[in-house]
Design a protein around this motif. Structure first.
Motif, PDB file in Angstrom:
ATOM      1  N   PRO A 310       0.831  -1.205   0.000  1.00 55.14           N
ATOM      2  CA  PRO A 310       0.000   0.000   0.000  1.00 55.14           C
ATOM      3  C   PRO A 310       0.866   1.255   0.000  1.00 55.14           C
ATOM      4  O   PRO A 310       1.979   1.274   0.532  1.00 55.14           O
ATOM      5  N   ARG A 311       0.300   2.310  -0.570  1.00 55.83           N
ATOM      6  CA  ARG A 311       1.084   3.529  -0.750  1.00 55.83           C
ATOM      7  C   ARG A 311       1.567   4.094   0.582  1.00 55.83           C
ATOM      8  O   ARG A 311       2.713   4.545   0.692  1.00 55.83           O
ATOM      9  N   ALA A 312       0.713   4.083   1.602  1.00 56.73           N
ATOM     10  CA  ALA A 312       1.107   4.638   2.891  1.00 56.73           C
ATOM     11  C   ALA A 312       2.278   3.860   3.497  1.00 56.73           C
ATOM     12  O   ALA A 312       3.211   4.449   4.055  1.00 56.73           O
ATOM     13  N   THR A 313       2.242   2.547   3.371  1.00 60.05           N
ATOM     14  CA  THR A 313       3.328   1.733   3.903  1.00 60.05           C
ATOM     15  C   THR A 313       4.612   1.953   3.118  1.00 60.05           C
ATOM     16  O   THR A 313       5.708   1.944   3.675  1.00 60.05           O
ATOM     17  N   LEU A 314       4.482   2.168   1.814  1.00 59.25           N
ATOM     18  CA  LEU A 314       5.661   2.466   1.001  1.00 59.25           C
ATOM     19  C   LEU A 314       6.301   3.785   1.434  1.00 59.25           C
ATOM     20  O   LEU A 314       7.532   3.910   1.452  1.00 59.25           O
ATOM     21  N   GLU A 315       5.478   4.766   1.776  1.00 61.96           N
ATOM     22  CA  GLU A 315       6.019   6.042   2.241  1.00 61.96           C
ATOM     23  C   GLU A 315       6.792   5.856   3.543  1.00 61.96           C
ATOM     24  O   GLU A 315       7.866   6.429   3.736  1.00 61.96           O
ATOM     25  N   ALA A 316       6.235   5.065   4.464  1.00 65.12           N
ATOM     26  CA  ALA A 316       6.924   4.813   5.730  1.00 65.12           C
ATOM     27  C   ALA A 316       8.239   4.073   5.498  1.00 65.12           C
ATOM     28  O   ALA A 316       9.256   4.371   6.129  1.00 65.12           O
ATOM     29  N   ALA A 317       8.239   3.103   4.587  1.00 63.54           N
ATOM     30  CA  ALA A 317       9.463   2.367   4.286  1.00 63.54           C
ATOM     31  C   ALA A 317      10.506   3.273   3.633  1.00 63.54           C
ATOM     32  O   ALA A 317      11.705   3.141   3.894  1.00 63.54           O
ATOM     33  N   THR A 318      10.057   4.203   2.783  1.00 62.90           N
ATOM     34  CA  THR A 318      10.982   5.154   2.158  1.00 62.90           C
ATOM     35  C   THR A 318      11.646   6.029   3.207  1.00 62.90           C
ATOM     36  O   THR A 318      12.852   6.301   3.153  1.00 62.90           O
ATOM     37  N   GLN A 319      10.861   6.477   4.175  1.00 64.26           N
ATOM     38  CA  GLN A 319      11.421   7.273   5.269  1.00 64.26           C
ATOM     39  C   GLN A 319      12.416   6.452   6.087  1.00 64.26           C
ATOM     40  O   GLN A 319      13.459   6.957   6.499  1.00 64.26           O
ATOM     41  N   PHE A 320      12.107   5.196   6.307  1.00 64.71           N
ATOM     42  CA  PHE A 320      13.004   4.321   7.053  1.00 64.71           C
ATOM     43  C   PHE A 320      14.326   4.125   6.307  1.00 64.71           C
ATOM     44  O   PHE A 320      15.407   4.200   6.900  1.00 64.71           O
ATOM     45  N   LEU A 321      14.265   3.890   5.010  1.00 63.59           N
ATOM     46  CA  LEU A 321      15.482   3.688   4.233  1.00 63.59           C
ATOM     47  C   LEU A 321      16.314   4.965   4.148  1.00 63.59           C
ATOM     48  O   LEU A 321      17.530   4.906   3.986  1.00 63.59           O
ATOM     49  N   GLY A 322      15.655   6.122   4.259  1.00 62.38           N
ATOM     50  CA  GLY A 322      16.392   7.381   4.236  1.00 62.38           C
ATOM     51  C   GLY A 322      17.309   7.577   5.423  1.00 62.38           C
ATOM     52  O   GLY A 322      18.191   8.444   5.404  1.00 62.38           O
ATOM     53  N   GLN A 323      17.138   6.768   6.463  1.00 70.12           N
ATOM     54  CA  GLN A 323      17.985   6.873   7.647  1.00 70.12           C
ATOM     55  C   GLN A 323      19.233   5.990   7.566  1.00 70.12           C
ATOM     56  O   GLN A 323      20.052   6.018   8.482  1.00 70.12           O
ATOM     57  N   LEU A 324      19.370   5.238   6.492  1.00 71.93           N
ATOM     58  CA  LEU A 324      20.470   4.273   6.443  1.00 71.93           C
ATOM     59  C   LEU A 324      21.837   4.941   6.420  1.00 71.93           C
ATOM     60  O   LEU A 324      22.801   4.399   6.956  1.00 71.93           O
ATOM     61  N   ASN A 325      21.946   6.119   5.782  1.00 71.85           N
ATOM     62  CA  ASN A 325      23.256   6.771   5.714  1.00 71.85           C
ATOM     63  C   ASN A 325      23.407   7.861   6.751  1.00 71.85           C
ATOM     64  O   ASN A 325      24.385   8.607   6.731  1.00 71.85           O
ATOM     65  N   SER A 326      22.460   7.993   7.651  1.00 69.75           N
ATOM     66  CA  SER A 326      22.594   8.995   8.711  1.00 69.75           C
ATOM     67  C   SER A 326      23.650   8.537   9.701  1.00 69.75           C
ATOM     68  O   SER A 326      23.794   7.339   9.967  1.00 69.75           O
ATOM     69  N   PRO A 327      24.444   9.462  10.239  1.00 72.04           N
ATOM     70  CA  PRO A 327      25.503   9.052  11.191  1.00 72.04           C
ATOM     71  C   PRO A 327      24.902   8.432  12.442  1.00 72.04           C
ATOM     72  O   PRO A 327      23.813   8.795  12.879  1.00 72.04           O
ATOM     73  N   ARG A 328      25.629   7.501  12.996  1.00 72.33           N
ATOM     74  CA  ARG A 328      25.164   6.829  14.196  1.00 72.33           C
ATOM     75  C   ARG A 328      25.180   7.806  15.381  1.00 72.33           C
ATOM     76  O   ARG A 328      26.174   8.489  15.606  1.00 72.33           O
ATOM     77  N   PRO A 329      24.087   7.903  16.131  1.00 70.40           N
ATOM     78  CA  PRO A 329      24.076   8.793  17.298  1.00 70.40           C
ATOM     79  C   PRO A 329      25.180   8.426  18.282  1.00 70.40           C
ATOM     80  O   PRO A 329      25.557   7.267  18.419  1.00 70.40           O
ATOM     81  N   GLU A 330      25.690   9.454  18.961  1.00 68.21           N
ATOM     82  CA  GLU A 330      26.755   9.255  19.928  1.00 68.21           C
ATOM     83  C   GLU A 330      26.421   9.959  21.233  1.00 68.21           C
ATOM     84  O   GLU A 330      25.717  10.977  21.245  1.00 68.21           O
ATOM     85  N   VAL A 331      26.941   9.418  22.314  1.00 77.62           N
ATOM     86  CA  VAL A 331      26.659   9.928  23.652  1.00 77.62           C
ATOM     87  C   VAL A 331      27.983  10.075  24.397  1.00 77.62           C
ATOM     88  O   VAL A 331      28.858   9.211  24.308  1.00 77.62           O
TER      89      VAL A 331
END
Length: 624
Positions: A310-331
């Motif tokens: 479904p289109r809504a689920t595809l949008e959520a998956a696209t947002q999820f995949l967009g985080q793959l190259n984001s730097p890993r959070p650090e503390v």
């Protein structure tokens, strides 16, 4: 800030829905170039023109709407929404059907969001994800539902060098059959009917595992693909949709299947960075598990993942995949270890002679003069393995001590009585007084800062490494050469086998940064000290361990461990019975008291250096 995911929000704002729908159509008319006529709204209860259309559709829509109202009154909102959606599909211009559908949609989305929040607070991640996905399927534009899905998903399983690239997209998949009209005269299985109809137009069919198999009869002449597949679906009580241009998927005609498979779309992503096949498989399985995609395929050669849903689920998956190259959070973990040790020792009293040795003086003198040579005795012990030559310094000290004590019975004060062979000696113990006190206090502070990446262990060790002797070496026989090197203290013993044990504090912390900068820490703490007893020269090691998790705000200090050890030891030595007499016992006994008190406090404070939504430079700028 108002929670846009709560049912109260939708209840208060959906009363403006009919006017909003009208404004939406009006906006389409004003913005379009050239102008496009807005769909004319209609109503069955006045206030708008009467609805027009096929009589069959109008009647079915009224019945579906009436069923939806009854189900809504019975609080069966899921089935009510399905009936309202069916009525809107049959008569899309009816403002009553549209209003009822949208109000029920938003109400259901709010309910599922509330359930998801409750599940997430209880630590049930999979159940929370299911609720958030249902809310997003009902309301694809709900940003709060999309955010809650990201919160529930947690860290992404794979990191890529660059953001995944969308290489193919289709909001609605439609089949492309071969043009033509065909006749059908079929008797047989329901699966065979759909397969025959699709094959007539150059298509193939895949079937759901739960697709029912029943005997059917199908008679049609001179029909196109749309008419044939619609009639065949009605006969087999199923519905079909396209997976590709020439591939259809058939499943039972149920409300749940309609929600999962209606409005099917396609997204194909290229995953850059040359990820190995194992990581791509892990990512594909994550998409299938987290978003419940039924159709996910991987082309490892081209590093491409294709998903259909479904289109809504595809949008959520696209947002999820967009985080793959984001730097890993650090503390940054600010760790402080406070330790206070206090020792107090006191020894007061008088030692009264209480040890007497009685011996025959002539016999003791003969033994001292004609006894075995002490050096020969030690050599015999070495030859039998009773003494380890690795301890040559200890052996030399023993020799000196024994040599000086050969005539020790005559070097101490003694009383004699008797005569001749019956001459006896009585050695007396010495009278001594003890009056001593020793007190020590130690305070130490260890201040350490650790930087840790999300889902990565950070380890801190404080203390020392204690050597423990595992094995030593001793000869199986003795000779003059060995005796000579031992005597002149030039013997070089082989190096023994030694292992080292960590004594002190070991702390492991694994941080997890949430989108609101809260930090969840998984902690493992181990505190090891040397005990007071030992076995065969090896000391006992006392061990204390702690394992748990805490959730902290950024900059919030927390005491993760506190330990107090207190020891009180008292001893009394003196003459039996007499030492316990009040007043007189002080003159005939020694009284010692030893108090030890240790305190340990571990304080930890997390600071987010890089959060999931911000870079390190942004974090530094915001902290100023």
């Amino acid at each position: 800030m108002q929670d846009t995911g709560s049912p109260a929000f939708y209840s208060n704002h959906m009363r403006w829905l009919p006017a909003g729908i009208c404004l939406l159509f009006a906006g389409v008319c004003l913005a379009a170039d050239p102008p496009i006529a807005a769909p004319a709204l209609c109503s069955d209860s006045g206030g708008a023109p009467a609805c027009r259309g096929p009589v069959k559709d109008l009647k079915a829509a009224r019945h579906a709407f009436a069923r939806g109202l009854k189900l809504e009154k019975a609080q069966n909102l899921d089935q009510a929404f399905y009936e309202f959606e069916e009525a809107s599909r049959l008569v899309p211009q009816n403002v009553e059907y549209l209003t009822a559908r949208e109000i029920t949609r938003q109400h259901l989305a709010g309910i599922h969001l509330e359930r998801g929040n409750s599940e997430l607070r209880a630590g049930r991640q999979l159940e929370a994800l299911a609720e958030f996905r249902t809310a997003l399927n009902l309301d694809p534009q709900n940003e709060f539902a999309q955010q809650r899905i990201s919160d529930a998903l947690g860290p992404v399983p794979v990191r890529t060098a660059a953001a995944p690239q969308l290489v193919a997209s289709a909001d609605a998949l439609t089949p492309k059959p071969i043009d033509g009209r065909h006749d059908f005269h079929y008797r047989g299985d329901s699966r065979g009917l759909l397969t025959a109809v699709a094959a007539s137009y150059g298509l193939t069919v895949l079937f759901d595992d739960n697709f029912p198999s029943r005997r059917v009869k199908f008679e049609m002449e001179n029909v196109d693909f749309g008419t044939a597949i619609q009639a065949a679906s009605a006969v087999t009580k199923s519905f079909t949709f396209a997976l590709e241009d020439t591939v259809l998927f058939a499943c039972p005609d149920t409300p749940d299947n309609h929600r999962v498979y209606d409005r099917m779309g396609l997204r194909s992503f290229y995953i850059p960075g040359g990820n190995p096949a194992q990581e791509l498989n892990e990512l594909m399985n994550s998409l299938r598990t987290l978003f419940e995609f039924k159709f996910v395929s991987l082309n490892a050669a081209s590093s491409t993942i294709t998903i259909r849903g479904p289109r809504a689920t595809l949008e959520a998956a696209t947002q999820f995949l967009g985080q793959l190259n984001s730097p890993r959070p650090e503390v940054m973990l600010d760790l402080q270890v406070f330790q206070v040790s206090h020792t107090y020792t006191r020894n007061i009293g008088l030692h009264v002679p209480n040890n007497f040795n009685l011996f025959n003086i002539p016999a003791a003198a003969l033994t001292a003069l004609g006894g075995q040579n002490i050096q020969d005795l030690i050599n015999q012990l070495i030859a039998s393995g009773g003494i380890n030559q690795a301890g040559n310094q200890s052996i030399a000290a023993l020799l000196a001590q024994l040599q000086g004590q050969q005539n020790s019975i005559f070097s101490q004060p003694l009383a004699t009585f008797g005569g001749g062979l019956t001459l006896m000696g009585l050695s007396l113990d010495q009278l001594s007084a003890a009056l001593s006190m020793n007190e020590s206090s130690v305070r130490s502070l260890e201040h350490v800062q650790l930087r840790a990446s999300q889902e990565k262990d950070a380890t801190f060790k404080l203390g020392s490494r204690y050597p423990i002797l595992n094995a030593s070496f001793a000869p199986v026989f003795n000779n003059s050469a060995i005796s000579q090197v031992i005597g002149n203290q030039s013997f070089a013993a082989p190096f023994p086998s030694v292992s080292y044990e960590d004594i002190g504090l070991t702390l492991k912390a694994k941080p997890l940064v949430h989108n609101n900068s809260d930090v969840a820490l998984e902690l493992e703490m181990q505190f090891r000290t040397l005990g007071n007893t030992n076995e065969n020269g090896i000391p006992d090691i006392l061990n204390r361990e702690f394992k748990g998790g805490i959730l902290l705000k950024e900059g919030e200090p927390a005491v993760v461990a506190g330990m107090i050890t207190k020891t009180d030891q008292k001893s009394l030595s003196g003459l039996p019975a007499v030492s316990r007499i009040p007043g007189f016992g002080v003159l005939t006994s020694q009284n010692s008291n030893q108090d030890e008190e240790d305190e340990l406090l571990i304080l930890i404070t997390p600071y987010v250096v890089r959060s999931p939504g911000r870079t390190e430079a942004q974090e530094i700028w915001l902290s100023k």
